[in-house]
Design a protein around this motif. Structure first.
Motif, mmCIF file in Angstrom:
data_model
loop_
_atom_site.group_PDB
_atom_site.id
_atom_site.type_symbol
_atom_site.label_atom_id
_atom_site.label_comp_id
_atom_site.label_asym_id
_atom_site.label_seq_id
_atom_site.Cartn_x
_atom_site.Cartn_y
_atom_site.Cartn_z
ATOM 1 N N GLN A 185 42.692 49.114 39.362
ATOM 2 C CA GLN A 185 42.314 50.044 40.427
ATOM 3 C C GLN A 185 40.904 49.750 40.925
ATOM 4 O OE1 GLN A 185 42.755 53.748 38.379
ATOM 5 N NE2 GLN A 185 44.952 53.930 38.772
ATOM 6 N N SER A 186 39.988 49.533 39.994
ATOM 7 C CA SER A 186 38.605 49.242 40.365
ATOM 8 C C SER A 186 38.528 47.957 41.191
ATOM 9 C CB SER A 186 37.752 49.109 39.100
ATOM 10 O OG SER A 186 36.457 48.642 39.408
ATOM 11 N N GLU A 187 39.276 46.946 40.787
ATOM 12 C CA GLU A 187 39.254 45.682 41.527
ATOM 13 C C GLU A 187 39.781 45.862 42.944
ATOM 14 O OE1 GLU A 187 40.943 41.096 41.063
ATOM 15 O OE2 GLU A 187 41.074 42.509 39.390
ATOM 16 N N LEU A 188 40.853 46.634 43.083
ATOM 17 C CA LEU A 188 41.401 46.852 44.420
ATOM 18 C C LEU A 188 40.412 47.611 45.302
ATOM 19 C CD1 LEU A 188 44.986 47.754 45.450
ATOM 20 C CD2 LEU A 188 43.121 49.139 46.318
ATOM 21 N N VAL A 189 39.812 48.667 44.766
ATOM 22 C CA VAL A 189 38.877 49.461 45.564
ATOM 23 C C VAL A 189 37.683 48.611 45.976
ATOM 24 C CG1 VAL A 189 37.365 51.477 45.557
ATOM 25 C CG2 VAL A 189 39.629 51.623 44.517
ATOM 26 N N GLN A 190 37.176 47.794 45.059
ATOM 27 C CA GLN A 190 36.055 46.918 45.416
ATOM 28 C C GLN A 190 36.448 45.947 46.525
ATOM 29 O OE1 GLN A 190 33.756 45.207 42.065
ATOM 30 N NE2 GLN A 190 34.964 46.538 40.743
ATOM 31 N N LEU A 283 29.553 56.258 51.157
ATOM 32 C CA LEU A 283 29.057 56.034 49.810
ATOM 33 C C LEU A 283 29.044 57.368 49.059
ATOM 34 C CD1 LEU A 283 27.705 53.833 47.951
ATOM 35 C CD2 LEU A 283 25.526 54.796 48.707
ATOM 36 N N PRO A 284 29.718 57.454 47.908
ATOM 37 C CA PRO A 284 29.753 58.741 47.196
ATOM 38 C C PRO A 284 28.393 59.095 46.616
ATOM 39 C CG PRO A 284 30.771 57.028 45.870
ATOM 40 C CD PRO A 284 30.495 56.415 47.213
ATOM 41 N N GLU A 396 24.119 51.814 32.158
ATOM 42 C CA GLU A 396 22.690 51.691 32.454
ATOM 43 C C GLU A 396 22.455 50.688 33.589
ATOM 44 O OE1 GLU A 396 20.230 53.359 31.302
ATOM 45 O OE2 GLU A 396 20.617 54.045 29.258
ATOM 46 N N ASN A 397 23.130 49.536 33.529
ATOM 47 C CA ASN A 397 22.947 48.500 34.548
ATOM 48 C C ASN A 397 23.337 48.999 35.933
ATOM 49 O OD1 ASN A 397 22.002 46.706 32.664
ATOM 50 N ND2 ASN A 397 23.934 45.619 32.423
ATOM 51 N N TYR A 398 24.503 49.647 36.026
ATOM 52 C CA TYR A 398 24.982 50.082 37.332
ATOM 53 C C TYR A 398 24.149 51.229 37.883
ATOM 54 C CZ TYR A 398 29.023 47.196 36.208
ATOM 55 O OH TYR A 398 29.834 46.145 35.877
ATOM 56 N N MET A 399 23.646 52.096 37.007
ATOM 57 C CA MET A 399 22.780 53.166 37.493
ATOM 58 C C MET A 399 21.464 52.606 38.021
ATOM 59 S SD MET A 399 23.277 56.495 35.059
ATOM 60 C CE MET A 399 22.627 55.691 33.603
ATOM 61 N N VAL A 400 20.881 51.647 37.282
ATOM 62 C CA VAL A 400 19.657 51.002 37.769
ATOM 63 C C VAL A 400 19.937 50.269 39.069
ATOM 64 C CG1 VAL A 400 17.955 49.222 37.259
ATOM 65 C CG2 VAL A 400 18.640 50.824 35.476
ATOM 66 N N GLN A 401 21.093 49.599 39.113
ATOM 67 C CA GLN A 401 21.455 48.845 40.314
ATOM 68 C C GLN A 401 21.569 49.764 41.521
ATOM 69 O OE1 GLN A 401 25.169 46.741 39.872
ATOM 70 N NE2 GLN A 401 24.617 45.198 41.379
ATOM 71 N N LEU A 402 22.212 50.902 41.358
ATOM 72 C CA LEU A 402 22.350 51.840 42.461
ATOM 73 C C LEU A 402 20.995 52.410 42.885
ATOM 74 C CD1 LEU A 402 25.625 53.735 41.484
ATOM 75 C CD2 LEU A 402 25.248 52.358 43.538
ATOM 76 N N LYS A 403 20.149 52.694 41.903
ATOM 77 C CA LYS A 403 18.824 53.233 42.232
ATOM 78 C C LYS A 403 18.009 52.202 43.014
ATOM 79 C CE LYS A 403 16.641 55.653 39.179
ATOM 80 N NZ LYS A 403 15.857 56.050 37.963
ATOM 81 N N VAL A 404 18.059 50.942 42.573
ATOM 82 C CA VAL A 404 17.308 49.883 43.260
ATOM 83 C C VAL A 404 17.881 49.645 44.656
ATOM 84 C CG1 VAL A 404 16.772 47.420 43.231
ATOM 85 C CG2 VAL A 404 16.539 48.772 41.140
ATOM 86 N N TYR A 405 19.208 49.621 44.765
ATOM 87 C CA TYR A 405 19.832 49.414 46.077
ATOM 88 C C TYR A 405 19.501 50.548 47.033
ATOM 89 C CZ TYR A 405 22.649 45.436 44.537
ATOM 90 O OH TYR A 405 23.063 44.212 44.096
ATOM 91 N N GLN A 459 27.233 47.071 51.235
ATOM 92 C CA GLN A 459 28.351 46.517 50.474
ATOM 93 C C GLN A 459 28.042 46.513 48.982
ATOM 94 O OE1 GLN A 459 29.141 42.179 50.666
ATOM 95 N NE2 GLN A 459 31.200 42.738 51.335
ATOM 96 N N SER A 460 26.856 46.107 48.627
ATOM 97 C CA SER A 460 26.461 46.079 47.212
ATOM 98 C C SER A 460 26.442 47.482 46.618
ATOM 99 C CB SER A 460 25.082 45.431 47.069
ATOM 100 O OG SER A 460 25.106 44.091 47.514
ATOM 101 N N ARG A 461 26.003 48.461 47.378
ATOM 102 C CA ARG A 461 25.966 49.841 46.885
ATOM 103 C C ARG A 461 27.377 50.388 46.682
ATOM 104 N NH1 ARG A 461 22.143 53.452 50.568
ATOM 105 N NH2 ARG A 461 22.388 54.890 48.788
ATOM 106 N N LEU A 462 28.260 50.082 47.607
ATOM 107 C CA LEU A 462 29.647 50.538 47.458
ATOM 108 C C LEU A 462 30.307 49.912 46.232
ATOM 109 C CD1 LEU A 462 30.768 50.406 51.197
ATOM 110 C CD2 LEU A 462 30.605 52.469 49.791
ATOM 111 N N VAL A 463 30.118 48.597 46.066
ATOM 112 C CA VAL A 463 30.713 47.912 44.908
ATOM 113 C C VAL A 463 30.123 48.451 43.610
ATOM 114 C CG1 VAL A 463 30.880 45.690 43.726
ATOM 115 C CG2 VAL A 463 31.291 45.822 46.176
#
Length: 485
Positions: A185-190, A283-284, A396-405, A459-463
């Motif tokens: 599901q995650s792969e399809l949504v991305q 973007l949610p 942790e990685n994805y939260m930091v990634q979203l904050k930086v993006y 795009q990066s934020r959505l993914v």
């Protein structure tokens, strides 16, 4: 084992009483299961308010993809849920595990067998001449009908531990199925979100091409009027063709995402076509203070923990091999050399009795098996702990990634606004003949680069948002109930 041609007597009652006492005193050897201790921090460091909580993989995940508010995306994921072939493989594996559980549970109950048949046998009469002359007299037919009951008394808990291991393996298989479904599901949504961003980039390049075509036409007119030189025309044409090439490049990128979505839904790429739309899903918004209890519903963590449970039960199965196996057998039937009076009281027989089987010497085979399953248990514990640590790392990685993006998106929006204003001013100066076309080309390239950079960050934020949702085990539905607890 006793064998009598008469009817069972009251002597069976002491045997039954002895059996009941033995079963009541029976115990399951091997260690009882305890969830391994984990090394984890009290909260996530990337976002305040995220804290560790007890495992809760039973919490409902819901249709997490609906958070992107795209009806077409919802339809695609629903198709994936029913037609994805990778998920179908894991679903079949889960059914296999369930069948093994039923098989293990059946071993706790007696086995009932019915045997009927006819046997023909011959026996010599002494001398060879006598055997030849009286061959027919040495042949005998025997008719048999026998009903037998066999039951292995689970005195030491070997069968119960085996059932415990089977149930844990089935739960692990179910969690593996959920993990694979979430992954697909995650792969399809991305793929879908990236495809929609490519559609927006395509619209941007098409609009830019129209502007570049107007610039080229204007430059050609100025060249014919002697206002501009041939270098300006060449620059305008180069810029136009480069943008056309970029637009063509987007076609195969979009095709790749479209084909991937088709395969994820169990369809051939030639049978699937996804029309372009004018909107990118929003973007949610990630709620503040989401507890890390949501991480504990990750199905891969649940599968790893169930594997530890199964490995623990297998230790009991291996240790039970040191104790004797008790099997109770009861059989009865009819046997006669004549078919006419086969089923009659004089031809009835029965037998009943316990049987103990104990291995006295195996050169250390059982000890080696116990060592093996204990090592397997240690391995699964380490795998479980590593899976949990990896889960925390991903979140942790994805939260930091979203904050930086998010921070980058704000800066790039400001840069884009400045680039658009610079392009407007430069274009007016060029039309007024105050500057050369080279200045316009540079500003146009900068503006287009900023436009595409803004889309790339989106795009990066959505993914990253999809990856965070998957890392949390399927979104943050159930957050209110978690806070209430």
């Amino acid at each position: 084992m006793t064998h009598c041609p008469a009817t069972p007597s009251l002597r069976l009652r002491p045997l039954a009483a002895c059996l009941c006492a033995l079963l009541l005193s029976g115990c399951a050897v091997g260690p009882d299961y305890q969830v391994p201790q984990l090394i984890a921090t009290a909260q996530f460091k990337a976002t305040e308010g995220w804290r560790q909580a007890a495992p809760s993989d039973a919490l409902a995940r819901g249709a997490w993809w609906e958070i992107y508010q795209d009806p077409q995306l919802n339809q695609l994921v629903e198709r994936l849920n029913t037609s994805n072939q990778t998920v179908a493989q894991y679903e079949a594996q889960y059914r296999q595990a369930q069948a093994l559980v039923r098989s293990s549970r059946a071993s706790l109950f007696p086995t009932l067998n019915l045997t009927t048949g006819k046997n023909r046998s011959a026996q010599g009469t002494g001398s060879s001449s006598s055997s030849l002359s009286n061959n027919s007299s040495g042949i005998r037919d025997t008719y048999n009908a026998q009903l037998g009951v066999s039951w292995e008394a689970d005195v030491w808990g070997k069968l119960r531990r085996g059932l415990e291991a089977g149930e844990a393996n089935a739960e692990a298989s179910e969690a593996d199925l959920a993990a694979m479904r979430l992954s697909q599901q995650s792969e399809l949504v991305q793929n879908y979100l990236q495809l929609r961003v490519i559609d927006e980039q395509k619209r941007l390049l098409e609009a830019t091409l129209q502007a570049y075509q107007r610039s080229l036409k204007l430059t050609e007119n100025q060249y014919r009027a002697g206002v501009s030189g041939p270098d300006a025309v060449a620059q305008a044409r180069t810029q136009l063709k480069s943008t056309e090439a970029d637009l063509i490049d987007l076609a195969w990128q979009r095709a790749q995402f479209e084909n991937a979505i088709a395969v994820l839904m169990g369809m051939a790429p030639a049978e699937f076509n996804l029309a372009a739309t004018d909107d990118i899903p929003p973007l949610p918004a990630i709620p503040v203070g989401v507890p890390s209890t949501l991480l504990e519903r990750r199905p891969d963590i649940a599968a790893a923990e169930r594997s530890v449970m199964a490995a623990n039960a297998n230790i009991g199965v291996a240790k039970a091999a040191y104790f004797p196996d008790l099997t109770l057998s009861l059989s009865g039937g009819y046997s006669s050399s004549s078919f006419s009076n086969w089923i009659s009281l004089p031809n009835r027989f029965w037998s009943v009795g316990p049987q103990l089987a104990l291995t006295l010497f195996d050169a250390g085979k059982r000890s080696a098996e116990v060592d093996r399953v204990e090592a397997v248990y240690d391995q699964t514990v380490a795998q479980y702990r590593q899976t949990v640590l990896t889960g925390f790392q991903e979140v942790e990685n994805y939260m930091v990634q979203l904050k930086v993006y998010e921070q980058e998106a704000g800066v790039r929006d400001e840069a884009l606004a400045a680039a658009r204003e610079s392009l407007r001013l430069t274009d007016n100066q060029y039309k007024a003949g105050l500057i050369g076309y080279l200045d316009v080309v540079n500003v146009q390239a900068t503006a287009l680069s900023n436009e595409r950079s803004v889309l790339n960050v989106l795009q990066s934020r959505l993914v990253a948002s999809v990856q965070l949702i998957a890392a949390l085990g399927g979104g943050w539905q159930g957050l209110e109930s978690s806070r209430a607890q």
